[in-house]
Enzyme design. Sequence first.
Site, mmCIF file in Angstrom:
data_model
loop_
_atom_site.group_PDB
_atom_site.id
_atom_site.type_symbol
_atom_site.label_atom_id
_atom_site.label_comp_id
_atom_site.label_asym_id
_atom_site.label_seq_id
_atom_site.Cartn_x
_atom_site.Cartn_y
_atom_site.Cartn_z
ATOM 1 N N GLU A 1 77.234 26.882 -14.745
ATOM 2 C CA GLU A 1 78.618 27.010 -14.277
ATOM 3 C C GLU A 1 79.224 25.620 -14.181
ATOM 4 O OE1 GLU A 1 78.567 29.068 -10.459
ATOM 5 O OE2 GLU A 1 76.889 30.228 -11.227
ATOM 6 N N LYS B 1 81.126 22.729 -11.992
ATOM 7 C CA LYS B 1 81.160 22.366 -10.575
ATOM 8 C C LYS B 1 82.604 22.011 -10.236
ATOM 9 C CE LYS B 1 78.521 19.743 -7.186
ATOM 10 N NZ LYS B 1 79.508 19.005 -6.405
ATOM 11 N N ASP C 1 85.804 20.936 -8.154
ATOM 12 C CA ASP C 1 85.958 19.897 -7.152
ATOM 13 C C ASP C 1 87.097 20.272 -6.206
ATOM 14 O OD1 ASP C 1 85.230 17.602 -5.973
ATOM 15 O OD2 ASP C 1 86.247 16.272 -7.377
ATOM 16 N N TYR D 1 81.437 31.362 -6.482
ATOM 17 C CA TYR D 1 80.263 31.088 -7.318
ATOM 18 C C TYR D 1 78.955 31.632 -6.745
ATOM 19 C CZ TYR D 1 80.095 27.364 -3.894
ATOM 20 O OH TYR D 1 80.092 26.688 -2.707
ATOM 21 N N LYS E 1 76.014 15.700 -12.726
ATOM 22 C CA LYS E 1 77.340 15.100 -12.510
ATOM 23 C C LYS E 1 77.861 14.474 -13.794
ATOM 24 C CE LYS E 1 78.057 15.434 -7.988
ATOM 25 N NZ LYS E 1 78.839 14.772 -7.036
ATOM 26 N N CYS F 1 113.413 -8.567 -3.940
ATOM 27 C CA CYS F 1 113.594 -7.425 -4.840
ATOM 28 C C CYS F 1 113.753 -7.897 -6.286
ATOM 29 C CB CYS F 1 114.821 -6.626 -4.410
ATOM 30 S SG CYS F 1 115.191 -5.272 -5.516
ATOM 31 N N CYS G 1 117.598 -7.034 -7.304
ATOM 32 C CA CYS G 1 118.794 -7.576 -6.653
ATOM 33 C C CYS G 1 118.487 -8.822 -5.813
ATOM 34 C CB CYS G 1 119.459 -6.513 -5.794
ATOM 35 S SG CYS G 1 118.557 -6.177 -4.275
ATOM 36 N N CYS H 1 113.310 -2.756 -0.244
ATOM 37 C CA CYS H 1 114.523 -3.537 -0.455
ATOM 38 C C CYS H 1 115.597 -2.849 0.368
ATOM 39 C CB CYS H 1 114.918 -3.536 -1.927
ATOM 40 S SG CYS H 1 116.601 -4.124 -2.188
ATOM 41 N N CYS I 1 121.771 -2.623 -4.632
ATOM 42 C CA CYS I 1 120.600 -2.715 -5.489
ATOM 43 C C CYS I 1 120.691 -1.638 -6.581
ATOM 44 C CB CYS I 1 119.357 -2.521 -4.612
ATOM 45 S SG CYS I 1 117.827 -2.692 -5.511
HETATM 46 P P1 AMP Z 1 77.516 18.629 -2.920
HETATM 47 O O1 AMP Z 1 78.733 18.656 -2.017
HETATM 48 O O2 AMP Z 1 77.550 17.524 -3.929
HETATM 49 O O3 AMP Z 1 76.232 18.769 -2.170
HETATM 50 O O4 AMP Z 1 77.640 19.930 -3.813
HETATM 51 C C1 AMP Z 1 77.580 21.197 -3.254
HETATM 52 C C2 AMP Z 1 78.933 21.809 -3.295
HETATM 53 O O5 AMP Z 1 79.376 21.986 -4.625
HETATM 54 C C3 AMP Z 1 78.918 23.188 -2.735
HETATM 55 O O6 AMP Z 1 79.106 23.196 -1.359
HETATM 56 C C4 AMP Z 1 80.087 23.839 -3.416
HETATM 57 O O7 AMP Z 1 81.210 23.755 -2.584
HETATM 58 C C5 AMP Z 1 80.372 22.990 -4.626
HETATM 59 N N1 AMP Z 1 80.379 23.761 -5.884
HETATM 60 C C6 AMP Z 1 81.358 23.702 -6.800
HETATM 61 N N2 AMP Z 1 81.119 24.494 -7.832
HETATM 62 C C7 AMP Z 1 79.943 25.118 -7.599
HETATM 63 C C8 AMP Z 1 79.181 26.083 -8.319
HETATM 64 N N3 AMP Z 1 79.559 26.554 -9.507
HETATM 65 N N4 AMP Z 1 78.011 26.491 -7.769
HETATM 66 C C9 AMP Z 1 77.619 26.016 -6.561
HETATM 67 N N5 AMP Z 1 78.305 25.114 -5.838
HETATM 68 C C10 AMP Z 1 79.457 24.642 -6.345
HETATM 69 ZN ZN ZN Z 2 116.946 -4.462 -4.449
#
Ligand code: AMP
Ligand code: ZN
Length: 665
Positions: free
Chosen positions: A111, A113, A115, A222, A309, A403, A406, A421, A427
């Site tokens: 899957e 990951k 963010d 997930y 990563k 500035c 101006c 400014c 300006c």
């Molecule tokens: P870390 O914070 O680096 O320990 O990573 C774990 C976190 O990755 C988990 O708490 C999830 O919130 C996040 N995460 C994002 N995508 C996934 C995924 N596909 N499977 C599991 N965890 C995931």
């Molecule tokens: Zn200015």
Amino acid sequence: MNEKDQIENLRNELQQHNHNYYVLDQPTISDYEFDMKLKELQTLEAKHPELYDPTSPTLRVGGEVTKIFETQAHDYPMYSLDNSYSKEDLIDWEKRIQRILGDVKVEFTCELKYDGASISLTYEHGKLARALTRGDGVQGDNVTANVKTIKSVPLQLQGTYPDKFEIRGEIVLPFDGFEKMNAERIENGEDPYMNPRNTAAGSLKLQDSTLVAQRPLECLPYGLAGAQLEIASQFQMLEKAREWGFKIPKWAKRCQTTDEVLQFVDYWEMHRHELPYDTDGVVVKVNELRQQEELGFTAKSPRWALAYKFKAERVSTVLNEITYQVGRTGAITPVANLEPVLLAGTIVKRASLHNADQIEKLDVREGDTVSVEKGGEIIPKIIGVDLSNRPLDSSPTRYITHCPECHTLLVRNEGDAKHYCTNYYGCPPQITGRIQHFISRKAMDIEGLGSETVELLYKEGLIENYADLYELTTEEVLPLERMAEKSADNLIKGIAASVNIPFERVLYALGIRFVGETVAKKLAKAYKNIDFLMAASEEDLIAIYEIGERIAHSVVEFFHNPVNVGIIDRLKSYGIQFSLSEAQLENQTDKLKGQTIVVSGVFETLSRDELKKLIEDNGGKVGSSISSKTNFLVAGDKMGPSKRVKAETLGVPIISEQDFLLRLQ
Ligand code: AMP
Ligand code: ZN
């Protein structure tokens, strides 16, 4: 059909439309039709408080306010993931797994990951019961009211599902929504948010769920936790959750061999920027749940999963020059002009340096070789300097003192990260910036006039402020570059037509710092015309719900400035709308002026929103919690007992909906 059935049908129908739109990305009705049906349901529900259902689609718009996010224990702990940064790590991990499990076939689910911010959702009998943040993994914060407003989180599941389970996922903010939010902030003179991840996490902790409802957050699940789930594998779990109505990203893949896993990793390392949201790696999981059980957990993380990563996308290049931009509010932004370089598929020429502190912290100088990184933001950022490549004659960057446009001495107020400014009227980028804001789509929406024409008109000495627009003539603009007779005509007509733009948008167009669209609406409604608003003191303004000190100060300052007053007088003489229209004023009185009223519970004839509107329309202020300043509490059915006790101890009168309506007669 009786109204009970009607409510039920509408709820089911709207739930399906929500799913089509937010989960499947395949809407089958227009937004307008959807809104009409939602309104219909709201009206019916207001008439039938006894049919209250915490999973009704009407609750998606928010309204609940959480003062303190209660910390609660997870039923099953939320683990972290072990990280790996190289393919060798990944291969070693797979070998280790195979050794522990012995001579059996091991399949993997790969899957992405995501963010964002992790969340755990508890479902009971198919209904969303609770949403907890990850916290320390053992206990998290209860953010249910906010999570309910995220449209891809089902409030009611479909099909057959376990009686009780937790589903884990990531709350993310897709790039397009993030950029739109930032564009609005910049327009309102506010600092943009740094990145989608922090903004997503911050959103979960907003007190007012109405604000959360307005953010385009998504939930990407997930994993499941629970007893007797009757599921055999990770991949099957994703498929099941999709059937129940969750938005499961389609990119997950079942892999039979290590090679397939590595291919998945390679593919996404290359293509991650085609995704609508931020990802920072791939998560590889042993597919069979029975094998997962056998592998178990270390103290911190499952042995059956590994996060690979992605390499941060970073390049180095030479910083040729630092230049400085002046915004419409006078804020200065330093910009790094780079030797063009390819980064994550696009050529990068500029990077933001944010402010003087940032430059000092990095000790970044012209001529330096710098590393540039692309995060979720539109503009990449400089994260470091390669000192070994620093030219011998290099000297520290001296932040500008005046500035660039101006030459006014810049000021930096305490608590401000940026220099400003203050030459508000002299300006050039501030002058044109204000006029460009005035004519923009959400403000006066002047057709036939664009940003470049504004600059041209200013350069030619034809306009110096937005009031001047209304005295332009076709003869004056015709000689301008690229201006044909027809376009000159359209421009003048477009300007003339803008006198019909309603008051709240005019107020927004004036460009008062911190007065964005929403604040402008609140002020217009509270004061009804510009003269009352101009006479308001800071204390008067703060008394309005959700108007804080910063906004109040800025409004008073703006209207105390004689130049602004002069411009407003001129705009009045051209017929610009400076008061609410008759239609808007209808049903508005001063009967509740100066009173703060708290609303709690479910009502018989009105919805809560209607009740709040009624209070505001009659000059009152809606309070969010009971305090000694509350004049009275309008109590409906199912009001929390703690509110009643608090009102009683503070001596705040409690009145019914009917009594309240009588007061307004
Ligand atoms: P870390 O914070 O680096 O320990 O990573 C774990 C976190 O990755 C988990 O708490 C999830 O919130 C996040 N995460 C994002 N995508 C996934 C995924 N596909 N499977 C599991 N965890 C995931
Ligand atoms: Zn200015």
